[in-house]
Write an enzyme that holds these catalytic residues in place. Structure first.
Site, PDB file in Angstrom:
ATOM      1  N   SER A 112       7.813  17.288 -53.479  1.00  0.00           N
ATOM      2  CA  SER A 112       7.255  16.283 -52.669  1.00  0.00           C
ATOM      3  C   SER A 112       6.318  16.723 -51.617  1.00  0.00           C
ATOM      4  CB  SER A 112       8.353  15.211 -52.634  1.00  0.00           C
ATOM      5  OG  SER A 112       7.670  14.039 -51.524  1.00  0.00           O
ATOM      6  N   TYR A 138      15.450  13.731 -47.349  1.00  0.00           N
ATOM      7  CA  TYR A 138      15.004  13.870 -48.663  1.00  0.00           C
ATOM      8  C   TYR A 138      13.871  14.983 -48.587  1.00  0.00           C
ATOM      9  CZ  TYR A 138      11.559  12.550 -52.525  1.00  0.00           C
ATOM     10  OH  TYR A 138      10.757  12.609 -53.588  1.00  0.00           O
TER      11      TYR A 138
HETATM   12  C1  15L Z   1       7.843  10.429 -52.483  1.00  0.00           C
HETATM   13  O1  15L Z   1       8.437  11.726 -52.831  1.00  0.00           O
HETATM   14  C2  15L Z   1       8.562   9.317 -53.128  1.00  0.00           C
HETATM   15  O2  15L Z   1       9.630   9.942 -54.267  1.00  0.00           O
HETATM   16  C3  15L Z   1       7.839   8.220 -53.540  1.00  0.00           C
HETATM   17  O3  15L Z   1       8.588   7.171 -53.544  1.00  0.00           O
HETATM   18  C4  15L Z   1       6.666   8.040 -52.578  1.00  0.00           C
HETATM   19  O4  15L Z   1       7.070   7.285 -51.619  1.00  0.00           O
HETATM   20  C5  15L Z   1       5.757   9.317 -52.322  1.00  0.00           C
HETATM   21  O5  15L Z   1       6.441  10.214 -51.882  1.00  0.00           O
HETATM   22  C6  15L Z   1       4.875   9.256 -51.117  1.00  0.00           C
HETATM   23  O6  15L Z   1       4.841   9.866 -50.322  1.00  0.00           O
HETATM   24  O7  15L Z   1       3.935   8.186 -51.263  1.00  0.00           O
END
Ligand code: 15L
Length: 275
Positions: A112, A138
């Site tokens: 992410s 996270y």
């Molecule tokens: C992520 O990693 C999340 O899982 C997703 O729900 C979004 O919030 C995304 O990042 C984001 O940064 O937009």
């Protein structure tokens, strides 16, 4: 073409968007989730598994006869440390270790933008292989996921690609997402590239569309064969109208890659301790 693909977290946001998009002639999708998944539609070539990514025996069984794994399972938002540790970090270890034990040679991992959330936008576009700057627990779990992927690639020779996903939704949901959006169709294109590129070893790539307002390098993703077709700009007028115009330059969303996740609303330690 990859014949049997295991998708963990298949009932989650990205997993649900990928179910029809990754279907292909001659391919079986083995869909795994801790929650019950919607039954197979007529003619849909899927195998459904209800299990936790933290359950080694279940994961080893789920890896049988699998050619590649797309690991989406885990919490997709900030959570208490214990949950992040167990599901996201230990779960990713379990997935990779089960893949190794069953001889699965390729794993695609959902990382992410929050692995590098504290990277400042003022420094220009976010390049490939940015040093970790997680913005939350996270985000830490995504750094750990990348580290585990690297270990399993170097030590055991698996091909592992970690995708630093921006924001994968049907449409961008706010002004920041005009920069971070990956359309579901582009997401499927990127997964296909990750599945088919020859001998990638370990890679980290950005997972975003070709957004006019994009902040991220697409070089490493393109090197895998990914060619994004979508641009959030087609949704810009609607999003800007709904959210009151351009980003406030002093906002977290304008300042950091991770946006509001860098701000006090996502301070889990203080929330948990009450101080
Ligand atoms: C992520 O990693 C999340 O899982 C997703 O729900 C979004 O919030 C995304 O990042 C984001 O940064 O937009």
């Amino acid at each position: 073409m990859t014949a049997r693909i295991l998708i963990t977290g298949a009932g989650g946001g990205v997993g649900t968007l990928m179910r029809s998009r990754l279907a292909a002639e001659g391919r079986v999708l083995r869909l795994l989730d801790i929650a019950e998944l919607p039954a197979a539609a007529d003619g849909e070539n899927v195998e459904l598994v209800q299990a936790s990514v933290t359950d080694m025996a279940a994961m080893e069984a789920a890896m049988k006869d699998v050619d590649a794994v797309i690991h989406l399972g885990g919490h997709s938002l900030e959570e208490a440390w214990e949950k992040i540790l167990r599901v996201n970090i230990d779960g990713t270890h379990t997935v990779l270790e089960a893949a190794r034990r069953q001889g699965v040679r390729r794993v695609v991992l959902a990382s992410s933008n929050h692995a590098v959330g504290y990277v400042e936008r003022a420094n220009g576009d976010a390049g490939d292989y940015l040093f970790p700057r997680p913005d939350t627990y996270y985000g830490v779990s995504k750094v750990a996921l990348e580290a585990l992927g690297s270990l399993y690639a170097d030590r055991y020779g698996l091909d592992v690609i970690a995708i630093r996903i921006g924001s994968c939704f049907e449409k961008p949901r706010d002004v920041r997402m005009l920069s971070t959006w990956m359309s579901p169709d582009d997401c499927a294109r990127l997964f296909e590239a990750c599945l088919s590129v020859a001998s990638p070893g370990f890679r980290i790539v950005w997972g975003v569309s070709a957004n006019t307002r994009g902040w991220f390098s697409l070089d490493e993703a393109r090197a895998l064969g990914y060619e994004p077709q979508d641009d959030s700009e087609v949704h810009a007028a609607e999003v800007l109208e709904k959210h009151g115009g351009e980003l406030d330059p002093s906002s977290y969303a304008a300042k950091y890659v991770g946006g509001a996740w860098c701000g006090p609303d996502f301070d889990t330690a203080v929330k948990e301790a009450g101080r």
